[in-house]
Design a protein around this motif. Sequence first.
Motif, PDB file in Angstrom:
ATOM      1  N   THR A  69       0.839  -1.205   0.000  1.00 27.05           N
ATOM      2  CA  THR A  69       0.000   0.000   0.000  1.00 27.05           C
ATOM      3  C   THR A  69       0.879   1.263   0.000  1.00 27.05           C
ATOM      4  O   THR A  69       2.046   1.227   0.416  1.00 27.05           O
ATOM      5  N   GLU A  70       0.302   2.372  -0.465  1.00 30.55           N
ATOM      6  CA  GLU A  70       1.056   3.637  -0.499  1.00 30.55           C
ATOM      7  C   GLU A  70       1.434   4.053   0.926  1.00 30.55           C
ATOM      8  O   GLU A  70       2.520   4.565   1.167  1.00 30.55           O
ATOM      9  N   GLU A  91      -8.063   0.480  -9.956  1.00 36.20           N
ATOM     10  CA  GLU A  91      -8.032   1.463  -8.865  1.00 36.20           C
ATOM     11  C   GLU A  91      -7.983   2.877  -9.445  1.00 36.20           C
ATOM     12  O   GLU A  91      -7.605   3.068 -10.606  1.00 36.20           O
TER      13      GLU A  91
END
Length: 221
Positions: free
Chosen positions: A89-90, A163
Amino acid sequence: MASIAIDGPAGAGKSTIAKLVAKRMGYIYVDTGAMYRAIAHFLVTNNIDIENEEELVKACESISVSIQYENDAQQVYLNGENVTPFLRTEETGNMASKSSAKAPVRAALLDLQRDMAKEYDVVMDGRDIGTNVLPNAEVKIYLTASSKERANRRYKELIAKGESADFDKIEADIIERDERDMNRDIAPLKQAENAVLVDSSDMNIEEVVVAIMSLAEEQIK
Ligand code: DC
């Protein structure tokens, strides 16, 4: 044992390339970024203030990271739990970029990385593999691409996964992460003196793999 070190900034394609080179060489692929991400995941989920040295040291002492290979894929275990699904994840990536500048975090992983290269032939990717972790690696590559091209690849990857993605934000994040990774005091990202620079901005994956394989054939007897 032989080692191929691949360093470079975020999004340069290190892991894609390193995996393919490892497969063709019959080596093990070691993704050190995933190890830093595992620690970052712990720091985020336990709300650790990384600017509080005492708190960070205590957290690092309570962490044990280990690596296993399942169906050829690296799995990262944090205190016995497989955390691999949480690492990309970021949020985890941004925390990894911040926390990997801290000495206790780097110290927690250095021996693990060196031990893996003692035990196996490895293709290891990261930021400081050629400069710090494996200074005697037989092949050292500094793999980079322009920030526009790296943002473009990340953008396409997110869109392909269905996304949402904002190109300008992705590029700004990449530039910010480069800044942090290149300017930290400990083990900053830089090209090792004897590393070969590969700029993949105008190269496809196969061209980069072939370039690295031919260096490996020259250097590893
Ligand atoms: O390669 P990556 O994006 O998964 O790495 C996440 C962060 O971990 C990156 O911003 C810098 C840090 N890192 C590091 O400091 N040293 C390494 N050898 C690998 C990663």
